[in-house]
Design an enzyme around this catalytic site. Sequence first.
Site, PDB file in Angstrom:
ATOM      1  N   HIS A 149       4.235  -4.872  -3.945  1.00 10.81           N
ATOM      2  CA  HIS A 149       2.831  -4.495  -4.097  1.00 10.81           C
ATOM      3  C   HIS A 149       2.487  -4.447  -5.577  1.00 10.81           C
ATOM      4  CE1 HIS A 149      -1.005  -2.655  -3.382  1.00 10.81           C
ATOM      5  NE2 HIS A 149      -0.696  -1.613  -4.130  1.00 10.81           N
TER       6      HIS A 149
ATOM      7  N   ASP B 162       7.055   0.835   6.066  1.00 11.31           N
ATOM      8  CA  ASP B 162       7.035   1.695   7.255  1.00 11.31           C
ATOM      9  C   ASP B 162       5.685   1.512   7.945  1.00 11.31           C
ATOM     10  OD1 ASP B 162       5.233   3.179   5.816  1.00 11.31           O
ATOM     11  OD2 ASP B 162       6.548   4.915   5.525  1.00 11.31           O
ATOM     12  N   ALA B 163       5.342   2.428   8.854  1.00  8.71           N
ATOM     13  CA  ALA B 163       4.125   2.226   9.654  1.00  8.71           C
ATOM     14  C   ALA B 163       2.841   2.495   8.874  1.00  8.71           C
ATOM     15  CB  ALA B 163       4.184   3.105  10.908  1.00  8.71           C
TER      16      ALA B 163
END
Length: 205
Positions: free
Chosen positions: A114, A146-147
């Site tokens: 990112h 992750d989520a």
Amino acid sequence: MTDPAPARLVVLLSGSGSNLQALLDACADPAYGARVVAVGADRDGVAGLDRATAAGVPTFVDSVKAYATRDDWDAALAAHVAEFKPDLVISAGFLKLVGSAFLAAFGDRYINTHNALLPAFPGIHGPRDALAYGVKIAGATLFFVDAGVDTGPIIAQVSVPVLDDDTEETLTERIKVAERAQLVDSVGRLVREGWTIENRKVRIP
Ligand code: GRF
């Protein structure tokens, strides 16, 4: 003793693929310990797919629009990636959030780069948001997905200065230079040395 087989990388992208190219270049050295076995995209016609083809790496495209539901797309993407038996799946400019099927299959080895220093400026406009906020240091973060949105355990971060006359374009490019080097270095260390994650702390022995 023979060297272990190179680790298998699957790279997911949506755009120019300069991070992919950096990985492809690094993988040319057998000592790096990895090879890119497939490149997937969520859209046709992006330069990243051409870079893969030029390197002789198989590609696939799973467009969300091609599936009845987002969950169907997610399951199809997971199945496609699974065909290539990856040791590590790398999101490098992949502009889609994966869902539960994908994370169930690869959540222990799915990483994303990112272009901001998380937890600041998550989402798809990291450099623009950093510039608008007026920060003096920007950078890139590599993390296990992750989520959440850009919330997973951090593997590495690298900073670059924000200059007074920066535009979104100049800052984005400065970040990308540092980001590519970080990605290549960290992926190599992950595949050669392994890692542990405890209480969000990622350690490469
Ligand atoms: C990277 O800066 C990444 O952080 C962002 O998109 C960029 C992808 O660049 N999400 P490229 O396609 O690898 O050149």
